[in-house]
Design a protein around this motif. Structure first.
Motif, mmCIF file in Angstrom:
data_model
loop_
_atom_site.group_PDB
_atom_site.id
_atom_site.type_symbol
_atom_site.label_atom_id
_atom_site.label_comp_id
_atom_site.label_asym_id
_atom_site.label_seq_id
_atom_site.Cartn_x
_atom_site.Cartn_y
_atom_site.Cartn_z
ATOM 1 N N ARG A 204 0.820 -1.210 0.000
ATOM 2 C CA ARG A 204 0.000 0.000 0.000
ATOM 3 C C ARG A 204 0.855 1.261 0.000
ATOM 4 N NH1 ARG A 204 -3.702 -0.694 5.086
ATOM 5 N NH2 ARG A 204 -1.631 -1.099 5.924
ATOM 6 N N GLY A 205 2.154 1.121 0.101
ATOM 7 C CA GLY A 205 2.993 2.302 0.052
ATOM 8 C C GLY A 205 3.818 2.510 1.301
ATOM 9 N N SER A 206 3.161 2.556 2.482
ATOM 10 C CA SER A 206 3.890 2.877 3.704
ATOM 11 C C SER A 206 4.896 1.797 4.066
ATOM 12 C CB SER A 206 2.911 3.093 4.858
ATOM 13 O OG SER A 206 2.139 1.926 5.100
ATOM 14 N N GLU A 207 4.476 0.514 3.979
ATOM 15 C CA GLU A 207 5.406 -0.551 4.311
ATOM 16 C C GLU A 207 6.574 -0.595 3.338
ATOM 17 O OE1 GLU A 207 1.744 -2.755 2.606
ATOM 18 O OE2 GLU A 207 2.220 -0.820 3.479
ATOM 19 N N LEU A 208 6.305 -0.241 2.085
ATOM 20 C CA LEU A 208 7.381 -0.203 1.103
ATOM 21 C C LEU A 208 8.337 0.944 1.392
ATOM 22 C CD1 LEU A 208 5.445 -1.009 -2.197
ATOM 23 C CD2 LEU A 208 6.517 -2.572 -0.572
ATOM 24 N N ARG A 209 7.817 2.067 1.841
ATOM 25 C CA ARG A 209 8.685 3.199 2.171
ATOM 26 C C ARG A 209 9.602 2.862 3.342
ATOM 27 N NH1 ARG A 209 4.015 6.150 0.961
ATOM 28 N NH2 ARG A 209 3.429 6.373 3.148
ATOM 29 N N ILE A 210 9.092 2.093 4.304
ATOM 30 C CA ILE A 210 9.913 1.699 5.449
ATOM 31 C C ILE A 210 11.059 0.804 4.987
ATOM 32 C CG2 ILE A 210 9.936 0.381 7.605
ATOM 33 C CD1 ILE A 210 7.006 1.301 8.006
ATOM 34 N N LEU A 211 10.760 -0.192 4.176
ATOM 35 C CA LEU A 211 11.795 -1.092 3.672
ATOM 36 C C LEU A 211 12.791 -0.347 2.786
ATOM 37 C CD1 LEU A 211 9.498 -4.123 2.834
ATOM 38 C CD2 LEU A 211 11.233 -4.062 4.632
ATOM 39 N N GLU A 212 12.300 0.580 2.004
ATOM 40 C CA GLU A 212 13.181 1.370 1.147
ATOM 41 C C GLU A 212 14.128 2.226 1.987
ATOM 42 O OE1 GLU A 212 12.810 4.080 -2.909
ATOM 43 O OE2 GLU A 212 11.074 3.823 -1.603
ATOM 44 N N ALA A 213 13.596 2.803 3.078
ATOM 45 C CA ALA A 213 14.431 3.619 3.962
ATOM 46 C C ALA A 213 15.484 2.774 4.666
ATOM 47 C CB ALA A 213 13.554 4.328 4.993
ATOM 48 N N MET A 214 15.132 1.540 5.035
ATOM 49 C CA MET A 214 16.091 0.649 5.672
ATOM 50 C C MET A 214 17.274 0.378 4.749
ATOM 51 S SD MET A 214 13.430 -2.036 7.482
ATOM 52 C CE MET A 214 14.698 -3.220 7.947
ATOM 53 N N ALA A 215 16.979 0.138 3.476
ATOM 54 C CA ALA A 215 18.051 -0.116 2.520
ATOM 55 C C ALA A 215 18.883 1.139 2.276
ATOM 56 C CB ALA A 215 17.476 -0.636 1.205
ATOM 57 N N ALA A 216 18.208 2.267 2.113
ATOM 58 C CA ALA A 216 18.906 3.521 1.825
ATOM 59 C C ALA A 216 19.835 3.935 2.961
ATOM 60 C CB ALA A 216 17.896 4.627 1.543
ATOM 61 N N VAL A 218 21.873 2.296 4.590
ATOM 62 C CA VAL A 218 23.180 1.639 4.524
ATOM 63 C C VAL A 218 23.634 1.473 3.069
ATOM 64 C CG1 VAL A 218 22.997 0.442 6.734
ATOM 65 C CG2 VAL A 218 22.009 -0.608 4.693
ATOM 66 N N ASN A 219 23.090 2.325 2.190
ATOM 67 C CA ASN A 219 23.429 2.266 0.765
ATOM 68 C C ASN A 219 23.142 0.881 0.178
ATOM 69 O OD1 ASN A 219 24.430 4.967 0.576
ATOM 70 N ND2 ASN A 219 26.312 4.301 1.569
ATOM 71 N N GLY A 220 22.045 0.275 0.616
ATOM 72 C CA GLY A 220 21.656 -1.026 0.117
ATOM 73 C C GLY A 220 20.689 -0.911 -1.045
ATOM 74 N N ARG A 221 20.063 -2.013 -1.388
ATOM 75 C CA ARG A 221 19.127 -2.055 -2.511
ATOM 76 C C ARG A 221 17.739 -2.470 -2.028
ATOM 77 N NH1 ARG A 221 21.403 -5.739 -7.175
ATOM 78 N NH2 ARG A 221 19.407 -5.054 -8.057
ATOM 79 N N PHE A 222 16.725 -1.885 -2.638
ATOM 80 C CA PHE A 222 15.328 -2.193 -2.316
ATOM 81 C C PHE A 222 14.624 -2.655 -3.585
ATOM 82 C CE2 PHE A 222 11.010 -0.535 -2.856
ATOM 83 C CZ PHE A 222 10.340 -1.293 -1.902
ATOM 84 N N SER A 223 13.717 -3.616 -3.423
ATOM 85 C CA SER A 223 12.894 -4.056 -4.552
ATOM 86 C C SER A 223 11.506 -4.404 -4.052
ATOM 87 C CB SER A 223 13.527 -5.268 -5.255
ATOM 88 O OG SER A 223 13.613 -6.370 -4.374
ATOM 89 N N HIS A 224 10.567 -4.443 -4.991
ATOM 90 C CA HIS A 224 9.185 -4.804 -4.671
ATOM 91 C C HIS A 224 8.782 -5.950 -5.570
ATOM 92 C CE1 HIS A 224 4.617 -3.865 -4.952
ATOM 93 N NE2 HIS A 224 4.861 -4.736 -4.000
#
Length: 231
Positions: A204-216, A218-224
């Motif tokens: 829905r957006g919010s959970e994805l933003r949290i995971l994206e922030a976790m990756a960002a 530490v300069n990591g990668r996020f995907s959906h």
């Protein structure tokens, strides 16, 4: 986690958790085990279930035997249970990492989730510091918390305050989990640490933003990844 919104190869309904673990078997383990030197790699699997994290496999060599064990586990995880506590899972990862003293290998953390975390956070400075949050950020989070209380009191009056409350909660989660990821990075060293986060399911957006922030953080990668058409 939803109980049943995916399909297996035969078109039969199955839960997201089973679909994800089957992908780990077919698209990760079975592929990696064929690579040269795969047996020198070790895999740890941490499951978030019923509000706690549990280490399913700890530093298992990436061999055909591991795949057999993982497939046996997949057969037992057809039903989701309870909420996902991110901090509990990250703490479990940290404890596994602490047991290793070798410095000649890379550590790759893959964090997967299909929904918002259920962690209940304490907003005092000491508790936030334990998660790696610096004092300046702690002060800002405390202000957010006060704003959340005000928004809760006004939420019944209209959607605007409910939306503001949701945005504030997401921002707090992003800060806290991002700081916890940075703790992991510092404990291992930036040259050895890699992080991947993945949100699966419709999202829905919010959970994805949290995971994206976790990756960002530490300069990591996020995907959906959508599992709506798993075959």
């Amino acid at each position: 986690m939803r109980r049943c919104d995916c399909s297996d190869a035969c078109g039969s309904p199955q839960s997201r958790i089973r679909a994800v673990f089957e992908c780990l078997v077919s698209d990760f383990a079975q592929v990696q085990v064929t690579q040269r030197g795969a047996e020198r790699n070790a895999v740890t699997v941490v499951e978030m279930r019923s509000g706690v994290a549990r280490v399913i496999f700890e530093r298992q060599p990436l061999t055909p035997k591991f795949i057999e064990d993982l497939e046996l586990f997949v057969g037992k995880c057809s039903s989701p249970q309870g909420d996902a506590c991110y901090l509990s899972a990250l703490d479990a990862v940290s404890e596994v990492i602490k047991k290793d003293t070798k410095e000649d290998y890379a550590v790759v953390v893959c964090f997967l989730s299909d929904g918002v975390p259920s962690d209940r956070l304490s907003y005092d400075v000491e508790s936030l510091a334990a998660h790696g949050v610096d004092p300046e950020t702690s002060a800002r989070l405390l202000q957010m918390k006060q704003g959340q209380k005000s928004a809760k009191g006004r939420a019944a009056a209209g959607c605007r305050d409910r939306g503001k409350l949701h945005v504030q909660a997401t921002a707090v989660y992003c800060e806290v989990f991002g700081a916890r990821m940075q703790q992991l990075l510092r404990s291992i060293g930036p040259s050895r640490f890699r992080a991947l986060t993945c949100g699966f399911g419709p999202g829905r957006g919010s959970e994805l933003r949290i995971l994206e922030a976790m990756a960002a953080s530490v300069n990591g990668r996020f995907s959906h990844a959508s599992l709506e058409n798993v075959e």
